[in-house]
Write an enzyme that holds these catalytic residues in place. Structure first.
Site, PDB file in Angstrom:
ATOM      1  N   ASP A  50      -3.874  -2.187  -8.232  1.00 24.13           N
ATOM      2  CA  ASP A  50      -3.585  -3.201  -9.246  1.00 24.13           C
ATOM      3  C   ASP A  50      -2.109  -3.616  -9.277  1.00 24.13           C
ATOM      4  O   ASP A  50      -1.216  -2.790  -9.064  1.00 24.13           O
ATOM      5  CB  ASP A  50      -3.983  -2.698 -10.639  1.00 24.13           C
ATOM      6  CG  ASP A  50      -4.249  -3.863 -11.590  1.00 24.13           C
ATOM      7  OD1 ASP A  50      -5.366  -4.401 -11.545  1.00 24.13           O
ATOM      8  OD2 ASP A  50      -3.330  -4.239 -12.338  1.00 24.13           O
ATOM      9  N   GLY A  51      -1.882  -4.875  -9.591  1.00 25.68           N
ATOM     10  CA  GLY A  51      -0.516  -5.377  -9.728  1.00 25.68           C
ATOM     11  C   GLY A  51       0.222  -4.727 -10.888  1.00 25.68           C
ATOM     12  O   GLY A  51       1.449  -4.652 -10.892  1.00 25.68           O
ATOM     13  N   HIS A  52      -0.513  -4.273 -11.886  1.00 28.44           N
ATOM     14  CA  HIS A  52       0.111  -3.546 -13.000  1.00 28.44           C
ATOM     15  C   HIS A  52      -0.513  -2.151 -13.067  1.00 28.44           C
ATOM     16  O   HIS A  52      -1.669  -1.995 -13.442  1.00 28.44           O
ATOM     17  CB  HIS A  52      -0.102  -4.288 -14.321  1.00 28.44           C
ATOM     18  CG  HIS A  52       0.818  -3.821 -15.429  1.00 28.44           C
ATOM     19  ND1 HIS A  52       1.066  -2.486 -15.685  1.00 28.44           N
ATOM     20  CD2 HIS A  52       1.562  -4.516 -16.331  1.00 28.44           C
ATOM     21  CE1 HIS A  52       1.901  -2.386 -16.696  1.00 28.44           C
ATOM     22  NE2 HIS A  52       2.233  -3.600 -17.101  1.00 28.44           N
TER      23      HIS A  52
ATOM     24  N   GLU B  65      11.048  -9.038 -16.057  1.00 24.95           N
ATOM     25  CA  GLU B  65      11.111  -7.931 -17.025  1.00 24.95           C
ATOM     26  C   GLU B  65      11.448  -6.643 -16.272  1.00 24.95           C
ATOM     27  O   GLU B  65      10.776  -5.622 -16.398  1.00 24.95           O
ATOM     28  CB  GLU B  65       9.762  -7.814 -17.748  1.00 24.95           C
ATOM     29  CG  GLU B  65       9.320  -9.154 -18.349  1.00 24.95           C
ATOM     30  CD  GLU B  65       7.962  -9.136 -19.025  1.00 24.95           C
ATOM     31  OE1 GLU B  65       7.170  -8.241 -18.719  1.00 24.95           O
ATOM     32  OE2 GLU B  65       7.721 -10.009 -19.867  1.00 24.95           O
TER      33      GLU B  65
ATOM     34  N   CYS C 145       7.766  -1.479 -24.683  1.00 29.12           N
ATOM     35  CA  CYS C 145       6.741  -0.837 -23.842  1.00 29.12           C
ATOM     36  C   CYS C 145       7.348  -0.018 -22.713  1.00 29.12           C
ATOM     37  O   CYS C 145       6.770   0.987 -22.292  1.00 29.12           O
ATOM     38  CB  CYS C 145       5.826  -1.885 -23.209  1.00 29.12           C
ATOM     39  SG  CYS C 145       4.618  -2.556 -24.341  1.00 29.12           S
TER      40      CYS C 145
ATOM     41  N   CYS D 112       1.724  -6.924 -25.915  1.00 30.03           N
ATOM     42  CA  CYS D 112       1.600  -5.562 -25.392  1.00 30.03           C
ATOM     43  C   CYS D 112       2.317  -4.544 -26.269  1.00 30.03           C
ATOM     44  O   CYS D 112       1.855  -3.421 -26.429  1.00 30.03           O
ATOM     45  CB  CYS D 112       2.135  -5.484 -23.965  1.00 30.03           C
ATOM     46  SG  CYS D 112       3.817  -6.063 -23.794  1.00 30.03           S
ATOM     47  N   CYS D 113       3.475  -4.932 -26.845  1.00 26.56           N
ATOM     48  CA  CYS D 113       4.314  -3.915 -27.487  1.00 26.56           C
ATOM     49  C   CYS D 113       3.773  -3.386 -28.813  1.00 26.56           C
ATOM     50  O   CYS D 113       3.730  -2.167 -28.997  1.00 26.56           O
ATOM     51  CB  CYS D 113       5.734  -4.431 -27.656  1.00 26.56           C
ATOM     52  SG  CYS D 113       6.564  -4.765 -26.075  1.00 26.56           S
TER      53      CYS D 113
END
Lengths: 653, 653
Positions: free
Chosen positions: B187-189, B318, B336, B414-415
Site C-alpha cells: 500500500d502507498g500508505h 507532509e 498524526c 485523520c488527526c
C-alpha cells in the site's frame, strides 16, 4: 503640476566608460544580445527552446505549425528588439541592424489586416481575441512591441516597426475606450500603459496618452471586468494553477489605482503599473494619480523592499505579502521586479528630482540586477535570494523556486532580455535636467552631451565611484554657459569633499539630497568629488522578523554577503561582535575584481558537548571560536560553485 | 532475538486518575468521541461533512447515492470504532456500545461476498480494486478496520467485526503474496503491516504475520510495483497534485526497507511503517529488520525531530526534508505523525526497555499530541507549528497550511480520531513488563493490575509528575511476591530521590535509564519518587539553522513557548540574557492550570532612530529595554485568541 519637467539626456548622447559598468555593457553587446537571438531562434542546445521567432514566422505565413511556448512569448522578441535598438543608438552595428530589420519584416507579415498583432491568438485561438485580458497578455505583448518600435525608430530612423505599432495601437483604440460600444477592459499584466506614453511622446498623438489613462482608470473598478469576461467566455481558464480572473490583488485590480494604499500582488505588474501611473501623472498633472504613486512608493521602499533593492516576498503569485514580511530564503525577488522598480524610480525622478528615488534605483541596480546575470553573460537568476542553504533548497519544497546557480535560459524567459534592455540603455539613467540644472543621478563614467542656449555642452565623468567613492567631471562648452550642476549625495556616504578646478568647494546638501553648483561653466572646468565610504552595519526595521538580531554590511552602493567558499559551511553559526573592526580591501583577482570586507567574528555552538549526536541538549555551553569572516559583494555570489550564502548575519550583542 | 519479550499491561487492567490526564480522558469519552460520531454522520453544521457513515450505508445497500469524501474516508469510521472500543474496554457504556454495534452491522452489510470491504471501490470504481495501491489506500483502510476489530473484540468479546476483518484479511491474502499468480504490491500508505500483526496476535493465525512481512519485504523492490500498476492502468492518477506513483520516497518505497538509512517522505507513512517493522522484527527475530528500525529511529530523533516531538519539516508531501532542516514556522508537524512516532517508540520498548524510547514518547505526547486538541475537545490542529506570526501566515503562501487557531473538523480528518484513539488507550502506554520486571514508562496516575505467580498485583500510582515531578506508588499483592520495579528516569531531570516505605533508597540508574528496585513486595509497600525539575535552556544541534542563537525552555516534560497574549507583539524582538534567572510558578486559573515561567529579558531594536519609518538604517544603536518574558507550556498555546507564538527565543550571548 510643475510647468517645467525634468528630462533625461537622450541615450544617443551618452557613452559609458566605467571601471564597473563597461564590462557589463560590453557583455550585453557582445554576448547577451547575440546569445539571446540564438535562444529566441531555438539555437541554444542546452537551453529550453523559446519558439518565439518560430511563432512569428508561422503567423507571418512563412512556416506552418503550432504556436509553442507561453502565451506572452512574443514579448521576448520585442524586448530583444528594444535592447538591440539601444545598442544601435549608442554604436552602429550593421550586422545587428540587419538581424533586427529581418525580424521586423517578419513582424510586419504577422500583423493582421486590421492592425492586430499577436502570434498566440493569430495561430492558436483566432476567434478569441480580447476575451481573456486577465490572463492572456495581449496588451502586455503590444506594449513591449511599442517600446521596441519607439526605441528602434529613435536609434535607426527606420519607421517600419513604429508604423506597425501605430496601426496596432489604433486598432486597440478602436476596441477599448469609454464609448458605449467599446470594451472596458485592461490587461492582467500592466505594460501597455507605460508603452502608450512612450508612443505618445514619439508621435505626439494624444489618443495614445488618453488610451493609457483609460486603462489606468478602468483598473479595479466595479462591476469587475475580469469577472464579466470570465463569465462571458464560459469560465475557461488559461493558467489553471492560478486564479488570475478572481484574485484581484494579483494584478492590482482590487481597487481603483488612485485608492490603493499598499503594494499588492505580482510585484512586476505592480511596478510596471506605477511606472505608467507616474508617466501619465507627469503629463496630465493628475495630482491624485501622483499622490497614489508616492503612497505606493513609500509603502514599497519603507515596508516591502529587501536591502538589495529586491521586491516580492513570496513565490506564490511572484508577489508582495505584507508589511515587514521579508524572509531572505523563501523570497521571490525577481530580477524583472527590481528592473521595474528602477523604471518607477526613474519616472519619479522626472517628476521631482529627489535623491531618494535615485538611491533606490542605485540599490536595485548594483545589487539585484547585477546579481541576475553571471559574469559570462550567459547565465541568469530569475529569483535572487538573500540566504541560501543548498542542502535545504534541494530537499524542502518551500525553496522549490530557488536556484543555487544561475541558469542558461528559462521557459518563461522574461528576466534575461529585461536585463539586456536595461543595461543596453543604462546611459539614459545617469543624468536628468530641468530648466538650467543638470542632475547626476548615477555616478557612471563616460561621455554625455546636450544643448543649452543653442550651444553644445559636454560632460566627461571619470568614475571610481562604486569601489572608491571618487568621481571627476570635466566640462566642455562651446561657449561659457550658466547652468547648475546638481550632484546627488548617496544615502550611504558620511562625508563629501568637492573641489572645483582644484580648489575646495564648500558644499551644501539641499533638502532634495543634491549639492548644487551654480556658475558660468567653461571648457576645462573640473569638479572632483570624493564620498566617504564607511562600511555600514545595516539593520532592518524592528518590525522585520527576519533581520532581527542581524546585520548586513554595506560599502558604497554594494550590499555584502557571506559565502561558504570564503567562510566554510554552516554560516548560521557565525556572529559578528558589535564592536568588531571592519576592513575593506581591494582584491583584483577575485570575482572580476571586488573589494572584500573582513572582520573578526566568532563561530558559536561548536562545543564538545555535541559530539554524541544529540539533537537537543540541556547542558550546551556557549563556547565560541574566534574566526575571520570574509564578505563579498552580494552581486558576485554563486560564481564559485554551489554553496551557502547569507546577506544578514547574526550580531553578537 | 531475546526469548522473553517485553509486554504491556493490557488496557482493561488500567484506569487513569491523574491531575493532568484525567481531564483529557474525560474529554475523549464525553466530548470527542460523541462529537466525532456526529461529524462522521454529517451532523455538525459548522464542520465540513464527512460522508463516512453515509458511504458505508450506500455500500450496504441501505441508501442510494454516490461516494463522497477522500478515497480513505472509511478509515475515519474505523478509527472512531477503535477509540470507542478502548473506552468500552475501560468502562461499560451501553449507549456507546449500541452505536458501535449498529455501525458494525452496517459494515457487515457493506462487505462484499468475497470478503472485500471498501466503500470507495464498491460504490465508485467497482471494477478497479487493487489497481492503484500507490494512491488509493485500500490496504490502509483495511488496516484501520482490523485495528478496530481487534480492539472491539477485546473490549466487548463480540467477534462480529473480527470475523469481518478475518474474511477480509483472508481475501487480501488470496490476492497478495509471493505465489506467481498473486499481486506483488503494497500500500502507498503503510498501516496494514502493523494491523496484520495485531490480527495475528488476536487470532494466532500465522498467515497474517507472514502477509505483513510480505508487504514489508516488497516495499521499494525493483522493478517498481507502482510504475508497473501505473502503466497497467494506462497512467491514470488519483491525486493529481502529487506524484505518488513516481515519487518513491514519498511512501518510503525508494529502497527495500532493510536498506533505508534516513527517514524520508510522508512522515505518518514512515512511522506507521516503522511500527510494523518493529512488530515483525519482535516476532520473527529478524535482526536486519530490527537494525533498520534502530537506524531510522536514530535518524529521526537525532536529526529530524522537533523539540516538541513533532516530525515532518515540510507541507509538501507532509514529509521529512533533510538532516537538521527544522524550520519552526513552515513546519508540517502533523499531529498524526507524532502519534505514529509514539506507536513506533512503544513497539521499540517492547523489544528493549530503554528509557530513550519512552523519553521521545513522552515528548511527543505532552507537547505535540496535546497541542493537537483544544481544551474543549472540539477543535484540532492538524499542523503544529513552533513559531507563528498571524500577519505573515495570512499573507505569505509558504504558510498556506498553517492555522493560527484550532479548527472544528477537516475534509481530510485523520488527526482528530487519531488523537481520540490514542488518548482512549493511553493507559496501555504506561507500564511494560518483562520476566519479573515492571517498567514504568510514563508517570500517569491511576490503577493497574496484573498477575504474577498466580497472584494478583495492583499498583496505584499517584502522580503529580508533569508539574511537580512527584510520584507515589502503592502496591497491593495477594501474597508477598518477588519482582522488580523499574522506574524510568526522564531525560529532563537532574536528580532523583526515592523513598521506599518512607526510608531513603539509594538509587542507581542503569545503562538503560531505569532505576530497578528488586525485592519481595507486599501489600502497602510504598515508593515515593521525586524528580528534580530544573528549568532547562534547551539548545539545538549546531547544524540546525533555525535554532542557532536561540533557546527553548523546558520544565519537566513540557516544552514552553512565548505567546503574544503574555508578552505583546513582535516576539522576535525579545532576547533572554544568558544568565537570567528563570522562575516557575503555578498559575491555577490560567489555561486550565499550568506552571508559567518568567524571566528577565530585553526587547531590542526599539530605539528612537526608527521613528522616521526607514526600513534599513546605518546608524541604529542597540538600546534594549528590560522586560519580563512569560512562557507558557507549548501545548496550551492558541487558547486566548489569535496571536504570535514562538518556542525558540533569541539568547543574549
Amino acid at each position: 503640476m510643475a510647468t517645467s519637467q525634468t528630462k533625461f539626456i537622450p541615450l544617443r548622447n551618452i557613452r559609458i566608460e566605467d571601471r564597473f559598468w563597461s564590462e557589463y555593457v560590453r557583455l550585453v553587446r557582445e554576448v547577451v544580445v547575440p546569445y539571446q537571438w540564438r535562444a529566441l531562434n531555438d539555437e541554444v542546445p542546452e537551453a529550453e527552446p523559446s519558439h518565439a521567432v518560430h511563432n512569428f514566422k508561422i503567423a507571418a505565413g512563412q512556416l506552418s505549425g503550432n504556436f509553442e511556448g507561453m502565451v506572452f512569448q512574443d514579448s521576448d522578441v520585442a524586448k530583444w528588439l528594444e535592447a538591440a535598438a539601444y545598442l544601435l543608438e549608442t554604436k552602429p552595428d550593421p550586422e545587428l541592424e540587419s538581424l533586427a530589420d529581418g525580424m521586423i519584416d517578419i513582424i510586419a507579415l504577422a500583423q493582421q489586416p486590421d492592425g492586430y498583432l499577436n502570434t498566440y491568438f493569430t495561430i492558436k485561438e483566432p476567434g478569441q481575441r480580447w476575451t481573456n485580458l486577465a490572463e492572456c497578455h495581449e496588451l502586455y505583448c503590444a506594449g513591449h512591441m511599442i517600446e521596441a518600435a519607439v526605441a528602434y525608430d529613435r536609434a535607426t530612423g527606420k519607421r517600419k516597426l513604429l508604423d506597425i505599432v501605430c496601426r496596432f495601437a489604433d486598432h486597440i483604440d478602436s476596441v477599448f475606450g469609454p464609448e458605449p460600444e467599446k470594451l472596458k477592459g485592461y490587461d492582467g499584466h500592466q505594460e501597455i500603459e507605460l508603452a502608450l506614453v512612450k508612443l505618445y511622446r514619439a508621435t505626439g498623438e494624444e489618443r495614445y496618452l488618453k488610451l493609457s489613462e483609460f486603462f489606468l482608470n478602468q483598473r479595479g473598478t466595479r462591476p469587475h471586468f475580469y469577472e464579466q469576461e470570465w463569465e462571458k467566455r464560459g469560465g475557461t481558464v488559461h493558467f489553471k494553477e492560478l486564479r488570475m480572473s478572481h484574485d484581484y490583488p494579483y494584478s492590482q485590480a482590487h481597487l481603483p489605482v488612485r485608492e490603493q494604499q499598499t503594494a499588492e500582488g505580482h510585484s512586476v505588474r505592480a511596478v510596471y503599473m506605477l511606472t505608467g501611473m507616474a508617466d501619465v501623472a507627469a503629463l496630465t498633472g493628475d495630482t491624485r494619480l501622483l499622490e497614489a504613486c508616492k503612497t505606493l512608493w513609500g509603502n514599497i521602499v519603507s515596508r516591502r523592499m529587501y536591502i538589495t533593492g529586491a521586491i516580492g516576498s513570496q513565490s506564490y503569485g511572484e508577489s508582495f505579502t505584507s508589511d515587514y514580511d521579508l524572509p531572505g530564503d523563501t523570497v521571490y525577488a525577481e530580477t524583472c521586479a527590481s528592473i521595474g522598480l528602477i523604471f518607477f524610480a526613474h519616472r519619479m525622478l522626472s517628476i521631482e528630482p529627489k535623491s531618494e528615488y535615485a538611491d533606490v534605483m542605485e540599490r536595485a541596480l548594483y545589487n539585484t540586477v547585477v546579481s541576475g546575470m553571471s559574469q559570462d553573460g550567459k547565465h541568469f537568476f530569475y529569483v535572487n535570494p538573500l540566504e541560501v542553504n543548498p542542502g535545504a533548497v534541494h530537499n524542502n519544497a518551500i525553496y522549490h523556486h530557488i536556484k543555487t546557480q544561475r541558469q542558461g535560459w528559462f521557459g518563461c524567459a522574461c528576466c534575461p532580455p529585461n536585463i539586456a534592455r536595461l543595461l543596453a540603455s543604462l546611459g539614459s539613467y545617469i543624468y536628468t535636467f530641468r530648466d538650467r540644472t543638470v542632475y547626476t543621478q548615477l555616478y557612471i563614467g563616460g561621455h554625455a552631451e546636450w544643448e543649452l542656449d543653442g550651444s553644445s555642452i559636454t560632460l566627461e565623468q571619470q568614475s571610481d565611484y562604486a569601489w572608491e567613492g571618487k568621481v571627476q567631471f570635466r566640462i566642455t562648452a562651446a561657449k561659457p554657459t550658466a547652468f547648475t550642476m546638481a550632484l546627488r549625495v548617496p544615502d550611504w556616504t558620511d562625508s563629501v569633499s568637492i573641489t572645483l578646478n582644484g580648489m575646495p568647494y564648500a558644499a551644501f546638501i539641499g533638502d532634495n539630497g543634491y549639492i548644487e553648483i551654480n556658475r558660468v561653466w567653461s571648457t576645462n572646468d573640473r569638479i572632483e568629488l570624493e564620498f566617504g565610504m564607511p562600511i555600514h552595519r545595516m539593520k532592518g526595521h524592528p518590525l522585520v522578523r527576519h533581520t532581527a538580531g542581524r546585520i548586513a554590511l554595506q560599502r558604497g552602493p554594494f550590499v555584502y554577503c557571506l559565502e561558504e567558499a570564503d567562510n566554510g559551511a554552516s554560516l548560521h553559526q557565525l556572529y559578528i561582535p558589535r564592536d568588531s573592526e571592519l576592513q575593506a580591501q581591494s582584491s583584483k583577482d577575485l570575482l572580476g575584481g571586488v573589494h572584500v570586507i573582513t572582520t573578526e567574528a566568532v563561530r558559536g555552538d561548536t562545543s564538545d558537548a555535541w559530539q554524541d549526536g544529540a539533537l537537543y541538549r540541556k547542558d550546551a555551553e556557549w563556547r565560541p571560536t574566534p574566526v575571520t569572516a570574509t564578505f563579498i559583494p552580494y552581486y558576485a555570489w554563486a560564481n564559485r560553485g554551489e554553496g551557502e550564502m547569507t546577506v544578514w548575519v547574526k550580531e553578537l550583542l
